[in-house]
Scaffold this motif. Structure first.
Motif, PDB file in Angstrom:
ATOM      1  N   SER A 117      -4.787  68.317 -29.501  1.00 22.38           N
ATOM      2  CA  SER A 117      -6.178  68.666 -29.773  1.00 22.38           C
ATOM      3  C   SER A 117      -6.296  69.391 -31.103  1.00 22.38           C
ATOM      4  O   SER A 117      -7.201  69.110 -31.917  1.00 22.38           O
ATOM      5  CB  SER A 117      -6.728  69.536 -28.635  1.00 22.38           C
ATOM      6  OG  SER A 117      -8.048  69.924 -28.913  1.00 22.38           O
ATOM      7  N   ARG A 118      -5.389  70.323 -31.335  1.00 26.66           N
ATOM      8  CA  ARG A 118      -5.400  71.039 -32.605  1.00 26.66           C
ATOM      9  C   ARG A 118      -5.079  70.096 -33.758  1.00 26.66           C
ATOM     10  O   ARG A 118      -5.673  70.155 -34.836  1.00 26.66           O
ATOM     11  CB  ARG A 118      -4.385  72.190 -32.557  1.00 26.66           C
ATOM     12  CG  ARG A 118      -4.255  72.983 -33.861  1.00 26.66           C
ATOM     13  CD  ARG A 118      -5.576  73.577 -34.282  1.00 26.66           C
ATOM     14  NE  ARG A 118      -5.445  74.356 -35.491  1.00 26.66           N
ATOM     15  CZ  ARG A 118      -6.460  74.697 -36.277  1.00 26.66           C
ATOM     16  NH1 ARG A 118      -7.683  74.296 -35.964  1.00 26.66           N
ATOM     17  NH2 ARG A 118      -6.266  75.428 -37.348  1.00 26.66           N
ATOM     18  N   LEU A 166     -10.578  59.568 -25.911  1.00 30.49           N
ATOM     19  CA  LEU A 166     -10.444  59.900 -27.324  1.00 30.49           C
ATOM     20  C   LEU A 166     -11.074  58.802 -28.161  1.00 30.49           C
ATOM     21  O   LEU A 166     -10.845  57.613 -27.932  1.00 30.49           O
ATOM     22  CB  LEU A 166      -8.964  60.056 -27.701  1.00 30.49           C
ATOM     23  CG  LEU A 166      -8.648  60.194 -29.193  1.00 30.49           C
ATOM     24  CD1 LEU A 166      -9.205  61.494 -29.757  1.00 30.49           C
ATOM     25  CD2 LEU A 166      -7.137  60.109 -29.422  1.00 30.49           C
ATOM     26  N   VAL A 177      -8.944  61.367 -19.686  1.00 32.03           N
ATOM     27  CA  VAL A 177      -8.885  61.729 -21.100  1.00 32.03           C
ATOM     28  C   VAL A 177      -9.505  60.594 -21.904  1.00 32.03           C
ATOM     29  O   VAL A 177      -9.139  59.430 -21.726  1.00 32.03           O
ATOM     30  CB  VAL A 177      -7.437  61.963 -21.570  1.00 32.03           C
ATOM     31  CG1 VAL A 177      -7.405  62.212 -23.072  1.00 32.03           C
ATOM     32  CG2 VAL A 177      -6.822  63.132 -20.823  1.00 32.03           C
ATOM     33  N   LEU A 213      -1.387  68.697 -24.587  1.00 32.28           N
ATOM     34  CA  LEU A 213      -2.792  68.505 -24.936  1.00 32.28           C
ATOM     35  C   LEU A 213      -3.290  69.533 -25.936  1.00 32.28           C
ATOM     36  O   LEU A 213      -4.086  69.218 -26.818  1.00 32.28           O
ATOM     37  CB  LEU A 213      -3.649  68.556 -23.661  1.00 32.28           C
ATOM     38  CG  LEU A 213      -3.511  67.359 -22.713  1.00 32.28           C
ATOM     39  CD1 LEU A 213      -4.451  67.521 -21.527  1.00 32.28           C
ATOM     40  CD2 LEU A 213      -3.798  66.058 -23.437  1.00 32.28           C
ATOM     41  N   LYS A 214      -2.839  70.763 -25.800  1.00 33.38           N
ATOM     42  CA  LYS A 214      -3.262  71.794 -26.748  1.00 33.38           C
ATOM     43  C   LYS A 214      -2.793  71.454 -28.151  1.00 33.38           C
ATOM     44  O   LYS A 214      -3.518  71.620 -29.131  1.00 33.38           O
ATOM     45  CB  LYS A 214      -2.706  73.150 -26.310  1.00 33.38           C
ATOM     46  CG  LYS A 214      -3.172  74.314 -27.172  1.00 33.38           C
ATOM     47  CD  LYS A 214      -2.628  75.618 -26.648  1.00 33.38           C
ATOM     48  CE  LYS A 214      -3.094  76.788 -27.506  1.00 33.38           C
ATOM     49  NZ  LYS A 214      -2.567  78.071 -27.023  1.00 33.38           N
ATOM     50  N   THR A 233      -8.044  68.002 -34.694  1.00 40.27           N
ATOM     51  CA  THR A 233      -9.036  68.782 -35.428  1.00 40.27           C
ATOM     52  C   THR A 233      -8.644  68.916 -36.888  1.00 40.27           C
ATOM     53  O   THR A 233      -9.484  68.798 -37.792  1.00 40.27           O
ATOM     54  CB  THR A 233      -9.186  70.174 -34.790  1.00 40.27           C
ATOM     55  OG1 THR A 233      -9.615  70.020 -33.429  1.00 40.27           O
ATOM     56  CG2 THR A 233     -10.209  71.006 -35.538  1.00 40.27           C
ATOM     57  N   LEU A 284     -12.972  64.251 -28.391  1.00 34.81           N
ATOM     58  CA  LEU A 284     -11.946  64.292 -27.353  1.00 34.81           C
ATOM     59  C   LEU A 284     -12.502  65.002 -26.137  1.00 34.81           C
ATOM     60  O   LEU A 284     -13.078  66.090 -26.242  1.00 34.81           O
ATOM     61  CB  LEU A 284     -10.705  65.026 -27.866  1.00 34.81           C
ATOM     62  CG  LEU A 284      -9.602  65.299 -26.834  1.00 34.81           C
ATOM     63  CD1 LEU A 284      -9.019  63.990 -26.318  1.00 34.81           C
ATOM     64  CD2 LEU A 284      -8.519  66.184 -27.431  1.00 34.81           C
ATOM     65  N   SER A 285     -12.353  64.370 -24.991  1.00 35.04           N
ATOM     66  CA  SER A 285     -12.723  65.002 -23.718  1.00 35.04           C
ATOM     67  C   SER A 285     -11.566  64.825 -22.752  1.00 35.04           C
ATOM     68  O   SER A 285     -10.978  63.748 -22.650  1.00 35.04           O
ATOM     69  CB  SER A 285     -14.003  64.380 -23.151  1.00 35.04           C
ATOM     70  OG  SER A 285     -13.803  63.004 -22.852  1.00 35.04           O
TER      71      SER A 285
END
Length: 325
Positions: free
Chosen positions: A291-292, A317, A315, A287-288, A295, A304-305
């Motif tokens: 997510s990056r 998106l 999750v 996920l990290k 971005t 994104l949550s």
């Protein structure tokens, strides 16, 4: 032969008086223009980069004042050389205005050009950094994914399961996608869905009836939609990673919708908070990483949550995808 002395000229009151010889002639104009050009380039190439940019503001101001007086008294000297002793002093404002204007223009041009150059170099550097970071982030997905699949194959082989062969076939399909599509800038959403379905089928072969997996594509119209390859798989991987194990009646629900140039993707899975820390200590790439990556790729065009909701982890998106050019 006698020469008669011409009579003195008489001017009527309505005639304009003769202009005093106070205004610069052509030679004076040329000299003053050359001096102003020298001041322009002196300020542009030396005073600004060598003095002002080195935070020597006081010394820079002194240099500008010196330029004013040099121009002023050089003008006085030139007038004296051209017209002799002139009792009327050349007005100071006649020096301040042209010199001040020239120095201000050179300052504005130099600062503007330097800022534009710095912005251009910074954007080029940011672009190169983004390319390098995206390449690194994408390269992390494949080892992470293969590590999980190899664990699945080892588990099936230990059970002497007949599912090893279909599992290898599914794995070959996934490898084909990873090898031939993951390096592309964009892939069709249909291809990404096929990749997800192959991965989910592979996991179903592993878990059998012990895990309920639902993959729905309600109202999906994916024609023409394109996204970056392997963008959605980390969410599904994460659901299988944390949604199985020490969990009773595990269930994973995956929904994908694409319409009006918007991709809506959600993953819901049961989870055990006590097992998350232990699993994350081995590898926290998923996920990290994504997510990056989101971005970097989409910026404000995505949301994104990822948060627990009771005994479920949810999750969501959303990505606004532009029309392909």
């Amino acid at each position: 032969m006698r020469f008669r002395t011409p009579p003195p000229m008489h001017f009527r009151k309505d005639m304009p008086a003769p202009m005093p010889n106070d205004f610069p002639n052509f030679e004076q104009f040329v000299v003053f223009s050359l001096v102003l050009i020298v001041f322009f380039y002196l300020n542009y190439y030396f005073l600004i980069p060598k003095i002002l940019y080195r935070n020597k503001l006081g010394f820079y101001i002194i240099c500008l004042i010196a330029c004013f007086f040099v121009h002023h008294y050089s003008g006085q000297l030139f007038r004296y050389m051209m017209m002799g002793n002139n009792e009327r002093e050349f007005p100071l404002f006649a020096t301040i205005l042209p010199v001040g204007f020239v120095l201000a223009v050179s300052l504005a041009l130099r600062v503007t050009s330097d800022r534009l150059r710095e912005d251009r170099e910074r954007k080029e550097q940011e672009t190169e950094n983004l390319k390098s970071e995206l390449s690194f982030l994408r390269s992390q997905i494949s080892p992470h994914f293969l590590f999980n699949i190899m664990n699945n194959l080892v588990a099936l082989n230990r059970k002497k399961s007949e599912l090893v062969e279909p599992t290898l076939i599914k794995l070959s399909q996934l490898m084909r996608y990873m090898l031939y599509n993951s390096d592309e800038k964009k892939v069709s959403i249909e291809r990404e869905i096929e990749y997800l379905e192959s991965y989910i089928d592979l996991q179903k072969l592993r878990f059998g009836n012990t895990l309920e997996v639902i993959f729905e594509k309600k109202g999906t119209d994916t024609e023409g939609g394109e996204i970056e390859p392997m963008l959605l798989i980390p969410f599904v991987e994460n659901a299988f990673k944390h949604g199985t194990g020490m969990i009773q009646n595990p269930v994973i629900k995956i929904n994908l919708l694409f319409e009006h140039n918007e991709l809506i993707f959600s993953v819901l899975n049961k989870y055990n908070p006590l097992s998350i820390e232990a699993k994350d200590s081995d590898s926290g790439i998923g996920l990290k990483n994504v997510s990056r990556r989101l971005t970097l790729l989409y910026g404000k065009n995505h949301s994104l949550s990822a948060a627990p909701d009771g005994d479920m982890f949810n999750v969501n998106l959303k990505i606004k995808i532009p029309n392909p050019s």
